[in-house]
Scaffold this active site. Structure first.
Site, PDB file in Angstrom:
ATOM      1  N   LYS A 156     -10.813  -2.221  -9.442  1.00 50.78           N
ATOM      2  CA  LYS A 156      -9.389  -3.212  -9.005  1.00 50.78           C
ATOM      3  C   LYS A 156      -9.829  -4.445 -10.692  1.00 50.78           C
ATOM      4  O   LYS A 156     -11.027  -4.281 -10.447  1.00 50.78           O
ATOM      5  CB  LYS A 156      -9.672  -4.109  -8.043  1.00 50.78           C
ATOM      6  N   ARG A 204     -15.795  -4.303   5.658  1.00 50.76           N
ATOM      7  CA  ARG A 204     -16.135  -5.330   4.513  1.00 50.76           C
ATOM      8  C   ARG A 204     -16.275  -6.463   4.560  1.00 50.76           C
ATOM      9  O   ARG A 204     -14.355  -6.545   4.617  1.00 50.76           O
ATOM     10  CB  ARG A 204     -17.090  -4.607   4.335  1.00 50.76           C
ATOM     11  N   HIS A 251      -0.384  -1.883  -3.866  1.00 51.21           N
ATOM     12  CA  HIS A 251      -1.999  -2.377  -3.189  1.00 51.21           C
ATOM     13  C   HIS A 251      -1.177  -3.250  -2.520  1.00 51.21           C
ATOM     14  O   HIS A 251      -1.905  -4.342  -3.433  1.00 51.21           O
ATOM     15  CB  HIS A 251      -2.918  -1.521  -3.752  1.00 51.21           C
ATOM     16  N   LYS A 272      -5.328  14.156  -0.290  1.00 53.01           N
ATOM     17  CA  LYS A 272      -6.994  13.594  -0.408  1.00 53.01           C
ATOM     18  C   LYS A 272      -8.158  14.049   1.265  1.00 53.01           C
ATOM     19  O   LYS A 272      -7.142  15.085   2.196  1.00 53.01           O
ATOM     20  CB  LYS A 272      -5.600  12.277   1.080  1.00 53.01           C
TER      21      LYS A 272
HETATM   22  C1  MV4 Z   1      -1.589   7.579  -1.901  1.00 53.22           C
HETATM   23  C2  MV4 Z   1      -0.566   7.127  -3.472  1.00 53.22           C
HETATM   24  C3  MV4 Z   1       0.803   7.138  -2.895  1.00 53.22           C
HETATM   25  N1  MV4 Z   1       1.032   8.167  -2.451  1.00 53.22           N
HETATM   26  N2  MV4 Z   1      -1.024   7.745  -0.960  1.00 53.22           N
HETATM   27  C4  MV4 Z   1      -4.911   5.787  -4.135  1.00 53.22           C
HETATM   28  C5  MV4 Z   1      -6.801   5.546  -3.476  1.00 53.22           C
HETATM   29  C6  MV4 Z   1      -6.872   5.851  -2.300  1.00 53.22           C
HETATM   30  N3  MV4 Z   1      -6.967   4.632  -1.286  1.00 53.22           N
HETATM   31  C7  MV4 Z   1      -5.462   5.948  -1.679  1.00 53.22           C
HETATM   32  N4  MV4 Z   1      -4.364   5.876  -2.691  1.00 53.22           N
HETATM   33  C8  MV4 Z   1      -4.037   5.998  -2.570  1.00 53.22           C
HETATM   34  N5  MV4 Z   1      -2.799   6.893  -2.157  1.00 53.22           N
HETATM   35  C9  MV4 Z   1       0.715   8.474  -1.136  1.00 53.22           C
HETATM   36  N6  MV4 Z   1       0.171   9.311  -0.059  1.00 53.22           N
HETATM   37  C10 MV4 Z   1      -1.541   6.592  -4.002  1.00 53.22           C
HETATM   38  C11 MV4 Z   1      -2.431   6.165  -4.775  1.00 53.22           C
HETATM   39  C12 MV4 Z   1      -2.712   5.526  -5.758  1.00 53.22           C
HETATM   40  C13 MV4 Z   1      -3.542   3.931  -5.486  1.00 53.22           C
HETATM   41  C14 MV4 Z   1      -3.237   3.329  -4.292  1.00 53.22           C
HETATM   42  C15 MV4 Z   1      -3.702   1.890  -4.175  1.00 53.22           C
HETATM   43  C16 MV4 Z   1      -4.192   1.246  -4.853  1.00 53.22           C
HETATM   44  C17 MV4 Z   1      -4.354   2.500  -6.891  1.00 53.22           C
HETATM   45  C18 MV4 Z   1      -3.449   3.974  -6.871  1.00 53.22           C
HETATM   46  C19 MV4 Z   1      -4.049   4.526  -8.574  1.00 53.22           C
HETATM   47  C20 MV4 Z   1      -3.426   5.616  -7.999  1.00 53.22           C
HETATM   48  C21 MV4 Z   1      -3.300   5.889  -6.874  1.00 53.22           C
END
Ligand code: MV4
Length: 449
Positions: free
Chosen positions: A237, A292, A208, A158
């Protein structure tokens, strides 16, 4: 209380803010680009100032032009809405320097949550669960490889300046690490001019779930329960609901307390959202904080029966909050109606709306800035409306949404309405059986003609 608020935004959220201001007896100033001359926020505000051409960089993102509009209209506060300058610490700082109240958190609070590694460190100190990971910036490829091995694959790379999925790559095995590391860093550098990266254990098929919080200027922070935002497509979303079908009273208590601790850790002032990933065993992990008001705030408003924009303006004016948490009494679902062609990979479909009928009736709310004859400009976000339904139970809410979707008619442009109609019929969706990867395997049926 404020005398006059300038709304540094456009579209449905600008209208949404104007409505609450009118109900609170506060004068409003709209700003608009030349592409938005015919917009309703311009019509419904007490005053309106044209601040530049269509390009956001020369209008809604131009701090000097917005500050000039503040000056000539004598506004005493600025509401940034969402997107544009809502999480821009420099803008919040400039407002403060001018003696104008930025309706939102302090510049420091925005910065502390904008940098994801700093945010995570703050959460660890506050005792909020976070995903196991590198716990800091990765110095180079070799360190990255070493840490990934220790954590164990799959891992996720990330960007510390990231959010919303950019500069992010899932690495399933060691031999993919180097190439994905390079791609993620390049993407982060191009998008944020910052290629700082960190590693986390990859959580498979997470949900989420985010908590709405409110903090006042006296250090009090409460939560307003959760929203489930797992129905996303490429980090956009499409559907949000409250309560989450995955929630239990015990989990809500634990996650709600963690969300409050997160807000308290930075003395948070304003409305904000603590985003969590929740795995299938109901382990939850802090992901990021949004400083926000969010697009999906209406689902919370409907289930707790409170106006969140009003709460936001009140805390900005220094009024203390009541000090209790709020729990959902109803079920609410929001679907985003975007000007997109769902049969062509959700490609944007701007243009003139030749005919429009929005859904009506008990438990149905439509937040929109569009009308019959309005032309959706190609320069901005494709969202043209939010359809929100509320009912006693989730099942009744889905049934109501199906009937509301059937009476929502938009002609002249393509919209995401056909997608939502099919989603509401999906067995897994109806059973609350979904995670963030759900739409990767959701197949749209072809249109009938
Ligand atoms: C993650 C994850 C799985 N494991 N982190 C996507 C956007 C960013 N805000 C972080 N995200 C994710 N982080 C870990 N350690 C999966 C995602 C992710 C995701 C998260 C929320 C909503 C949709 C998503 C779609 C794909 C991956």
């Amino acid at each position: 209380m404020f005398q006059k608020i300038l709304i540094a935004n456009r579209g449905e959220i600008a209208l949404r803010i104007i409505r609450t201001c009118k109900e609170m007896g506060i004068k409003t100033v709209a700003i608009y680009s030349t592409a938005d001359r015919e917009s309703l926020h311009v019509r419904f505000a007490d005053e309106a100032v044209c601040i530049g051409p269509a390009a956001s960089s020369q209008s809604y993102l131009s701090i000097p032009k917005i500050m000039a509009a503040v000056e000539i209209t004598n506004a005493d506060a600025v509401h940034p809405g969402y997107g544009f300058l809502a999480e821009n610490a420099e803008f919040a700082e400039i407002c403060t320097e001018y003696g104008i109240k930025f309706i939102g958190p302090t510049p420091d609070q925005i910065r502390q949550m904008g940098d994801k590694i700093t945010a995570k460190e703050t959460m660890i100190k506050a005792g909020v669960p976070v995903v196991p990971g590198s716990g800091g910036l990765l110095q180079d490829l070799e360190t990255g490889l070493k840490i990934a091995k220790e954590i164990g694959y799959p891992i996720i790379l990330k960007a510390t300046a990231g959010g919303g999925g950019r500069g992010m790559r899932i690495v399933r095995q060691e031999d993919e690490f180097e190439s994905l590391w390079n791609i993620a860093r390049q993407e982060a550098k191009a998008a944020f001019s910052n290629d700082g990266m960190y590693i986390e254990k990859y959580i498979e098929e997470p949900r989420h779930i985010e908590f709405q919080i409110v903090g006042d200027q006296f250090g009090k922070v409460v939560h307003l329960s959760e929203r489930d935002c797992s129905i996303q497509r490429r980090h956009q979303k499409l559907v949000e609901e409250s309560p989450s079908p995955f929630m239990t009273p015990e989990l809500r208590e634990k996650m709600g307390n963690a969300a409050i601790k997160a807000g308290e850790a930075i003395n948070y002032e304003g409305v904000g959202t603590i985003e969590f990933l929740v795995d299938k065993y109901r382990n939850f992990y802090f992901m990021e904080m949004n400083t926000r008001i969010q697009v999906e705030h209406p689902v919370t408003e409907e289930v707790i029966d409170h106006d969140l924009i009003k709460e936001q303006i009140k805390v900005a004016a220094g009024i203390p909050i009541s000090g209790k948490n709020y729990y959902p009494n109803l079920h609410a679902i929001e679907v985003r109606v975007n000007a997109e062609d769902v049969y062509a990979d959700f490609r944007p479909s701007p243009g003139k709306i030749t005919s429009l009928h929005t859904s009506k009736g008990h438990g149905v709310r439509v937040d929109t800035h569009v009308y019959a004859g309005y032309t959706v400009p190609p320069y901005y976000d494709s969202m043209i409306a939010k359809l929100i339904c509320k009912a006693q139970t989730r099942e009744e809410c889905i049934t109501k949404m199906e009937r509301a979707l059937d009476e929502f008619i938009v002609e002249g442009i393509k919209t995401t309405l056909p997608f939502h109609k099919q989603l509401m019929k999906n067995e897994d969706f109806r059973n609350g059986n979904f995670h963030t990867g759900f739409l990767n395997t959701f197949v749209m049926e072809k249109p009938k003609d």
